[in-house]
Design an enzyme around this catalytic site. Structure first.
Site, mmCIF file in Angstrom:
data_model
loop_
_atom_site.group_PDB
_atom_site.id
_atom_site.type_symbol
_atom_site.label_atom_id
_atom_site.label_comp_id
_atom_site.label_asym_id
_atom_site.label_seq_id
_atom_site.Cartn_x
_atom_site.Cartn_y
_atom_site.Cartn_z
ATOM 1 N N GLU A 123 37.441 41.944 44.033
ATOM 2 C CA GLU A 123 38.576 41.061 44.336
ATOM 3 C C GLU A 123 39.237 41.410 45.659
ATOM 4 O O GLU A 123 39.590 40.522 46.443
ATOM 5 C CB GLU A 123 39.608 41.117 43.200
ATOM 6 C CG GLU A 123 39.255 40.293 41.981
ATOM 7 C CD GLU A 123 38.173 40.927 41.129
ATOM 8 O OE1 GLU A 123 37.805 42.090 41.386
ATOM 9 O OE2 GLU A 123 37.685 40.269 40.192
ATOM 10 N N HIS A 169 42.675 39.766 29.905
ATOM 11 C CA HIS A 169 42.278 38.483 30.474
ATOM 12 C C HIS A 169 43.312 37.387 30.228
ATOM 13 O O HIS A 169 43.021 36.210 30.446
ATOM 14 C CB HIS A 169 40.938 38.022 29.880
ATOM 15 C CG HIS A 169 39.785 38.891 30.238
ATOM 16 N ND1 HIS A 169 39.609 40.139 29.704
ATOM 17 C CD2 HIS A 169 38.750 38.701 31.091
ATOM 18 C CE1 HIS A 169 38.500 40.680 30.196
ATOM 19 N NE2 HIS A 169 37.972 39.839 31.041
#
Length: 325
Positions: free
Chosen positions: A57, A126
């Site tokens: 990321e 998540h």
């Protein structure tokens, strides 16, 4: 049209509009997106504009910032908001600061889309609501996509914004369906939206709280309580004028969001109401946020961890009946 399809139409529109635009992220190409939002776009636009990236990321966020500085218009997809924390250095220390640190010479027109929220049994790593964290950061513009019309129209509307933009999309809403006009409409990217007018109490929310609040408002209308529902949708900078004008009319406010109850968007709005229009209130401002636990996996516990329409109804009735005391 599903919320997922509305998001895809917005992405397709900007890719067709500007050849500098490209989408990059994990699995956005050959796999079609972790949530199938970009499914089919690789075949339509090719690998140079629908770009799969490694699981890194910070790396691909930095690449997106560099591409933006170099004149491209990158749309960076971060699979879930939880993973965006790995790219916080790039977002906070680079994207959000470079315009200021360069004396106004370096704009960073990067758009970051993040899957966010709670409700698909994705468990704690998540499924969180980090909107308040990003809304805290100067230099960013932060949007929350709580309706199908915004899912289709917001990305094209903000595409030419010269500075970094964060867009929160909600995984629990992907399969929800709604009617939309055939042609995309213009959307105001500066103002909150009044999704339902009312005269008795103002219900201020965003994201997944929008449809829940509308459901609660329709139930309360049958009980004789006319609720005004405001979708903030712009979380930085917040449109306080719309919120204050609504409360000047109704004289009561309930604030609803999925994010944890402490130090969230509602905390800030509540403080601003107290500072600016305290004497307009007939009852204390009430807040309804998420339970302060890592989001659980079991469905019944997951549902219990964030506000539901029944919780909103109870708090509104409490505010109306007892003055919120």
């Amino acid at each position: 049209m599903t919320y997922r399809e509305a998001l895809k139409q917005g992405i397709r529109q900007v890719l067709q509009h500007d050849q500098r635009a490209f989408l990059m992220g994990e699995d956005v190409g050959r796999y079609g997106g972790a949530f199938a939002v970009s499914k089919g776009l690789l075949a339509e636009f090719g690998a140079e504009r629908i770009m799969d990236v490694p699981l890194s990321e910070s790396g691909f966020m930095g690449a997106g910032i560099g591409a933006a500085i170099g004149g491209m218009r990158p749309i960076v997809e971060i699979m879930t908001v939880n993973f965006s924390l790995l790219a916080m250095d790039q977002i906070v220390n680079n994207a959000a600061t470079l315009l200021h640190m360069s004396g106004g010479q370096v704009n960073v027109p990067v758009i970051v889309r993040m899957g966010s929220g709670i409700g698909r049994q994705l468990a704690a790593q998540h499924s969180h609501s980090w909107e308040p964290l990003y809304a805290h950061i100067p230099g960013l513009k932060v949007f929350s996509i709580g309706t199908h019309e915004d899912a289709r129209n917001f990305l094209p509307a903000i595409f030419d914004h010269p500075d970094p933009v964060i867009i929160f999309e909600y995984t629990s809403m992907l399969n929800m369906e709604a009617e939309l006009p055939t042609e995309p409409e213009n959307v105001n990217t500066h103002l909150a939206a009044i999704r339902k007018t009312g005269k008795d109490i103002s219900l201020v929310t965003y994201g997944t709280g929008v449809y829940k609040s509308l459901e609660a408002a329709n139930t309360l209308l049958a009980d004789g309580i006319d609720v005004e529902v405001i979708d903030l949708r712009v979380l930085r900078p917040i449109d306080y004028t719309t919120v204050f004008n609504s409360i000047r009319k109704t004289h009561r406010a309930v604030l609803v969001e999925d994010a944890w109850g402490s130090v969230n968007i509602s905390s800030e709005i509540s403080a601003r109401i107290m500072e600016n229009i305290f004497y307009e209130l007939d009852a204390p401002v009430r807040r309804l946020g998420g339970v302060e636990v890592p989001i659980p996996y079991p469905k019944h516990l997951e549902d219990a961890s964030v506000p539901q329409p029944a919780d909103i109804i109870n708090l509104v009735k409490n505010s109306m009946r007892h003055g919120g005391v």
